[in-house]
Design a protein around this motif. Structure first.
Motif, PDB file in Angstrom:
ATOM      1  N   LYS A  36      -8.968  -1.656   2.627  1.00 57.90           N
ATOM      2  CA  LYS A  36      -7.854  -2.344   3.414  1.00 57.90           C
ATOM      3  C   LYS A  36      -7.722  -1.411   4.672  1.00 57.90           C
ATOM      4  CE  LYS A  36      -5.313  -3.045  -0.749  1.00 57.90           C
ATOM      5  NZ  LYS A  36      -4.373  -2.486  -1.631  1.00 57.90           N
ATOM      6  N   ASN A  37      -8.526  -0.548   4.977  1.00 57.95           N
ATOM      7  CA  ASN A  37      -8.327   0.128   6.237  1.00 57.95           C
ATOM      8  C   ASN A  37      -9.666   0.191   7.014  1.00 57.95           C
ATOM      9  OD1 ASN A  37      -9.390   1.897   4.030  1.00 57.95           O
ATOM     10  ND2 ASN A  37     -10.041   3.086   5.790  1.00 57.95           N
ATOM     11  N   THR A  55      -1.200   9.870   3.255  1.00 63.28           N
ATOM     12  CA  THR A  55      -0.336   9.437   1.916  1.00 63.28           C
ATOM     13  C   THR A  55      -1.286   9.115   0.777  1.00 63.28           C
ATOM     14  OG1 THR A  55       0.223   7.392   2.367  1.00 63.28           O
ATOM     15  CG2 THR A  55       1.703   8.908   3.189  1.00 63.28           C
ATOM     16  N   PRO A  63      -4.556   2.827  12.016  1.00 64.62           N
ATOM     17  CA  PRO A  63      -4.038   1.612  11.461  1.00 64.62           C
ATOM     18  C   PRO A  63      -4.786   0.294  11.773  1.00 64.62           C
ATOM     19  CG  PRO A  63      -2.193   2.847  12.636  1.00 64.62           C
ATOM     20  CD  PRO A  63      -3.583   3.535  13.154  1.00 64.62           C
ATOM     21  N   GLN A 107      -5.724  -4.401   6.854  1.00 72.47           N
ATOM     22  CA  GLN A 107      -4.518  -4.564   6.119  1.00 72.47           C
ATOM     23  C   GLN A 107      -3.653  -3.403   5.738  1.00 72.47           C
ATOM     24  OE1 GLN A 107      -6.679  -6.087   2.424  1.00 72.47           O
ATOM     25  NE2 GLN A 107      -6.465  -8.024   3.249  1.00 72.47           N
ATOM     26  N   MET A 108      -3.781  -2.366   6.703  1.00 77.28           N
ATOM     27  CA  MET A 108      -3.143  -0.934   6.429  1.00 77.28           C
ATOM     28  C   MET A 108      -2.792  -0.755   8.078  1.00 77.28           C
ATOM     29  SD  MET A 108      -4.704   2.125   4.104  1.00 77.28           S
ATOM     30  CE  MET A 108      -4.829   1.248   2.597  1.00 77.28           C
ATOM     31  N   ARG A 109      -1.882  -1.556   8.326  1.00 76.26           N
ATOM     32  CA  ARG A 109      -1.334  -1.231   9.822  1.00 76.26           C
ATOM     33  C   ARG A 109       0.126  -0.415   9.521  1.00 76.26           C
ATOM     34  NH1 ARG A 109      -3.945  -5.012  13.769  1.00 76.26           N
ATOM     35  NH2 ARG A 109      -5.261  -6.223  12.131  1.00 76.26           N
ATOM     36  N   ASN A 110       0.602  -0.247   8.442  1.00 74.35           N
ATOM     37  CA  ASN A 110       1.895   0.321   8.030  1.00 74.35           C
ATOM     38  C   ASN A 110       1.735   1.835   8.171  1.00 74.35           C
ATOM     39  OD1 ASN A 110      -0.007  -0.054   5.716  1.00 74.35           O
ATOM     40  ND2 ASN A 110       1.848   0.543   4.435  1.00 74.35           N
ATOM     41  N   LEU A 111       0.378   2.410   8.097  1.00 76.04           N
ATOM     42  CA  LEU A 111       0.616   3.946   8.026  1.00 76.04           C
ATOM     43  C   LEU A 111       0.124   4.580   9.250  1.00 76.04           C
ATOM     44  CD1 LEU A 111      -1.750   4.285   4.724  1.00 76.04           C
ATOM     45  CD2 LEU A 111       0.834   4.629   4.948  1.00 76.04           C
TER      46      LEU A 111
END
Lengths: 65, 325
Positions: free
Chosen positions: B75-76, B211, B243, B246-250
């Motif tokens: 996802k990253n 996380t 980020p 699909q992992m732009r929230n971290l």
């Protein structure tokens, strides 16, 4: 339904269940026989998408790694 | 007729016309075909430190290539535009480069080695194998940059032609591999051990994602596993996450987290622990594990000084594991 009736019913349907199970097993084995296993793939020989030139190969890549 | 691809642990079952999870291995009339053989989407001359490899011909350039496709779906992923691309979509370039052309280019560009990288060379296995075989004959070294998600028999065959590998150990739990990478941990650990046992120079990369795999106990376990199974001399790179995909929230990994990870790695007995993807003074340099003196000073991908003498510390003569010439 009493226990005795239930057991009788099971015994009556057992041959039919056996037929179904053996038919399913035959089908699975036929499908297995049709399956071909590969580790190595053969080259296709042509590219399925558009063939477009690469960027200047002398330059450092923008990709990670 | 259905086809099963047994190259990687996904063991994809394909109906006629279907491709595997990697998108590039297809069932064509009951025969498994690779559609990317001879069609790289990227070729570049990179510094070897970018792979990252810190104990393999430092300061040299390496001809690096990739085709589209990957058997993992992290996802990253930082290279998702090519790793998750469908060849038929035409979103990535593709040009015909048969193995002999690549080897010739490598010689012409005076690159001592070739890297199979950016996406995952496992999915273009046959292309990698054929180039590697020719390159070896021509005296060119082969480097894999891979997630190591491959079954044992093809891996052993490929390793015969591999000189060095940077293999991702993306996490140390099955949950992480399942949730983030759509893969499993055990085959990767097996690939790492096999590569080391085959005499390949192995460096390990762990990308620390806030996380998800940044807890000190997870990092400690990963370092412990590396030391126990690959040895204290194996270089370990802790890389910073950015980020992407699909992992732009971290948030990006902080330098402090990476420096803590490095200290954990060193405290677990690993001799060479590096920090990547972020500027770090000490985390980029190589120090002698015995006398602690600076051996190779780096700034980004640039070598500022290399004090190694015949693969040994010039001050205490301790041997430093790696491929130095």
């Amino acid at each position: 339904m009493t226990r005795r009736k239930f057991v009788r019913k099971i015994l009556e349907t057992w041959p039919a269940a056996g037929v179904v199970v053996s038919a399913l097993a035959r089908k699975a084995s036929a499908q297995k026989a049709k399956l071909r296993r590969f580790v190595r793939a053969h080259p296709m020989g042509w590219y399925p998408g558009p063939v477009k030139p690469l960027q200047d190969i002398h330059k450092q890549s923008k990709w990670s790694g | 007729m259905k086809v099963q691809c047994e190259l990687c642990p996904k063991i994809c079952l394909m109906q006629p016309g279907q491709s595997g999870e990697c998108r590039v291995r297809i069932n064509v009339d009951g025969v498994l075909r690779t559609v990317v053989y001879g069609y790289p989407c990227s070729i570049s001359v990179d510094p070897v430190e970018k792979k990252p490899l810190n104990h393999f011909l430092p300061g040299s350039v390496i001809l690096s290539l990739a085709t589209v496709g990957c058997n993992l779906h992290c996802k990253n992923c930082q290279n998702w535009e090519i790793s998750q691309a469908n060849p038929e979509d035409g979103t990535a370039p593709a040009e015909f480069w048969p193995p002999e052309r690549l080897v010739a280019a490598c010689r012409q560009l005076r690159c001592p080695s070739l890297a199979y990288t950016y996406t995952d060379p496992i999915v273009y296995y046959e292309y990698t194998y054929d180039i590697a075989k020719r390159a070896r004959q021509a005296g060119i070294r082969n480097v894999l940059v891979t997630a190591g998600y491959i079954n044992e028999p093809p891996w052993r065959q490929l390793l015969e032609y591999v000189d060095a590998a940077n293999i991702d150990l993306k996490g140390i739990t099955e949950e992480f591999y399942r949730d983030v990478c759509s893969a499993t941990l055990k085959p990767v650990q097996n690939a790492l051990v096999l590569a080391k046992a085959a005499g390949v120079h192995v460096e390990v990369t762990n990308l620390i994602i806030p996380t998800l795999n940044d807890k000190p106990e997870q990092i400690r376990e990963l370092a412990r596993w590396t030391r126990a199974n690959l040895g204290a001399e194996t270089p370990l790179h802790f890389s910073g996450f950015y980020p992407r995909y699909q992992m732009r929230n971290l948030p990006p990994t902080s330098l402090a987290t990476l420096e803590d990870a490095r200290q954990i790695g060193l405290s677990e007995g690993l001799n060479y622990v590096y920090i990547g993807n972020i500027a770090s003074k000490q985390g980029q340099n190589t120090y002698c594990p015995a006398c602690k003196k600076l051996l190779i000073e780096r700034s980004g991908y640039t070598i500022l000084q290399n004090r190694l003498k015949d693969g040994r510390c010039p001050d205490c003569s301790r041997e430093i594991q790696g491929v130095w010439k």
